[in-house]
Design an enzyme around this catalytic site. Structure first.
Site, PDB file in Angstrom:
ATOM      1  N   GLY A  46       0.831  -1.198   0.000  1.00 37.47           N
ATOM      2  CA  GLY A  46       0.000   0.000   0.000  1.00 37.47           C
ATOM      3  C   GLY A  46       0.860   1.240   0.000  1.00 37.47           C
ATOM      4  O   GLY A  46       1.996   1.220   0.492  1.00 37.47           O
ATOM      5  N   GLN A  51       3.235   9.912   0.746  1.00 39.12           N
ATOM      6  CA  GLN A  51       4.521   9.217   0.923  1.00 39.12           C
ATOM      7  C   GLN A  51       5.473   9.458  -0.251  1.00 39.12           C
ATOM      8  O   GLN A  51       6.650   9.112  -0.171  1.00 39.12           O
ATOM      9  CB  GLN A  51       4.296   7.711   1.106  1.00 39.12           C
ATOM     10  CG  GLN A  51       3.591   7.376   2.408  1.00 39.12           C
ATOM     11  CD  GLN A  51       3.376   5.878   2.529  1.00 39.12           C
ATOM     12  OE1 GLN A  51       2.385   5.356   2.031  1.00 39.12           O
ATOM     13  NE2 GLN A  51       4.310   5.195   3.170  1.00 39.12           N
ATOM     14  N   CYS A  94       5.731   0.056   7.247  1.00 44.92           N
ATOM     15  CA  CYS A  94       5.400   1.221   6.423  1.00 44.92           C
ATOM     16  C   CYS A  94       6.613   1.578   5.573  1.00 44.92           C
ATOM     17  O   CYS A  94       7.731   1.584   6.078  1.00 44.92           O
ATOM     18  CB  CYS A  94       5.038   2.388   7.341  1.00 44.92           C
ATOM     19  SG  CYS A  94       4.587   3.878   6.454  1.00 44.92           S
ATOM     20  N   LEU A  95       6.373   1.881   4.294  1.00 46.15           N
ATOM     21  CA  LEU A  95       7.491   2.221   3.405  1.00 46.15           C
ATOM     22  C   LEU A  95       8.186   3.509   3.851  1.00 46.15           C
ATOM     23  O   LEU A  95       9.328   3.747   3.476  1.00 46.15           O
ATOM     24  CB  LEU A  95       7.005   2.349   1.960  1.00 46.15           C
ATOM     25  CG  LEU A  95       6.496   1.040   1.336  1.00 46.15           C
ATOM     26  CD1 LEU A  95       6.022   1.283  -0.094  1.00 46.15           C
ATOM     27  CD2 LEU A  95       7.574  -0.041   1.352  1.00 46.15           C
ATOM     28  N   HIS A 136      -4.653   1.884   7.517  1.00 44.98           N
ATOM     29  CA  HIS A 136      -3.271   2.376   7.585  1.00 44.98           C
ATOM     30  C   HIS A 136      -3.057   3.503   6.563  1.00 44.98           C
ATOM     31  O   HIS A 136      -2.496   4.551   6.888  1.00 44.98           O
ATOM     32  CB  HIS A 136      -2.320   1.189   7.324  1.00 44.98           C
ATOM     33  CG  HIS A 136      -0.866   1.545   7.254  1.00 44.98           C
ATOM     34  ND1 HIS A 136       0.074   0.988   8.105  1.00 44.98           N
ATOM     35  CD2 HIS A 136      -0.179   2.356   6.426  1.00 44.98           C
ATOM     36  CE1 HIS A 136       1.273   1.477   7.799  1.00 44.98           C
ATOM     37  NE2 HIS A 136       1.142   2.307   6.777  1.00 44.98           N
ATOM     38  N   GLU A 137      -3.525   3.263   5.325  1.00 39.47           N
ATOM     39  CA  GLU A 137      -3.290   4.254   4.258  1.00 39.47           C
ATOM     40  C   GLU A 137      -4.153   5.499   4.452  1.00 39.47           C
ATOM     41  O   GLU A 137      -3.692   6.617   4.199  1.00 39.47           O
ATOM     42  CB  GLU A 137      -3.552   3.642   2.876  1.00 39.47           C
ATOM     43  CG  GLU A 137      -2.710   2.409   2.537  1.00 39.47           C
ATOM     44  CD  GLU A 137      -1.213   2.600   2.717  1.00 39.47           C
ATOM     45  OE1 GLU A 137      -0.727   3.747   2.633  1.00 39.47           O
ATOM     46  OE2 GLU A 137      -0.512   1.603   2.967  1.00 39.47           O
ATOM     47  N   HIS A 140      -2.582   7.839   6.736  1.00 40.31           N
ATOM     48  CA  HIS A 140      -1.549   8.672   6.099  1.00 40.31           C
ATOM     49  C   HIS A 140      -2.146   9.971   5.558  1.00 40.31           C
ATOM     50  O   HIS A 140      -1.527  11.028   5.629  1.00 40.31           O
ATOM     51  CB  HIS A 140      -0.908   7.934   4.915  1.00 40.31           C
ATOM     52  CG  HIS A 140       0.241   7.049   5.294  1.00 40.31           C
ATOM     53  ND1 HIS A 140       1.386   7.515   5.894  1.00 40.31           N
ATOM     54  CD2 HIS A 140       0.440   5.716   5.114  1.00 40.31           C
ATOM     55  CE1 HIS A 140       2.233   6.505   6.082  1.00 40.31           C
ATOM     56  NE2 HIS A 140       1.687   5.397   5.626  1.00 40.31           N
TER      57      HIS A 140
HETATM   58 NI    NI Z   1       2.496   3.433   5.652  1.00 43.74          NI
END
Ligand code: NI
Length: 176
Positions: A46, A51, A94-95, A136-137, A140
């Site tokens: 995701g 991000q 998380c990236l 989660h997304e 963000h």
């Molecule tokens: Ni994340």
């Protein structure tokens, strides 16, 4: 398509609240394609636009396992309409916080409305990994990170670590 650089903790950009997408046009679809390519390259399941430094309410998810054909989902202006009382725990990463994982408890199911890649209004009843990933997304898009859902002690530790890493990488410093 191109791979975009990922924004990494503690970059304050990650704390910005993203703005609604006003038009689903060619530019937005290009950003979507770039985000998918960036996510696949990482690799991750995701990615939210913030991000890659774009404060727009847009995210991509692909839960296909290795060896399965890609199954990209695009969510524009996603909104959670309903969350289940039942909760579930997943180990999240998380990236933007590479190589750090922690268990997070969230509602086990959510109903989400969003615009798809063609700008059409859609609704999804999500469970399991998709429900966790969507929450989660969407966090963000509101400047919230998964480490905000763990203990303050653990969060302070990971933030300290990433602050130190960022400092060590700062230009003008060299360690021979
Ligand atoms: Ni994340």
């Amino acid at each position: 398509m191109s791979i975009k650089p990922l924004i990494i903790l503690p970059d304050p950009i990650l704390r910005q609240v993203s703005k609604p997408v006003e038009r689903v046009d060619g530019d937005l679809r290009k950003l979507t394609d770039d985000m998918l390519e960036t996510m696949y390259d990482a690799p991750g399941i995701g990615l939210a636009a913030i991000q890659v430094g774009e404060p727009r309410r847009l995210l991509v998810i692909d839960l296909a396992k290795e060896g399965e054909p890609p199954a990209p989902h695009v969510f524009i202006n996603p909104e959670i309409l309903e969350s289940s009382d039942e909760r579930s725990v997943y180990e999240e990463g998380c990236l933007s916080i590479p190589d750090y994982y922690a268990e997070v408890e969230r509602p086990a199911a959510v109903r989400v409305k969003y615009l798809d890649r063609d700008g059409k209004l859609q609704e999804m009843q999500a469970e399991g990994l998709m429900a966790t990933c969507l929450q989660h997304e969407i966090d963000h898009l509101n400047g919230v990170l998964f480490i905000d859902h763990i203990s303050k002690l653990k969060r302070d530790m990971v933030v300290r670590k990433f602050k130190k890493l960022a400092k060590d990488k700062a230009p003008g410093k060299m360690a021979g």
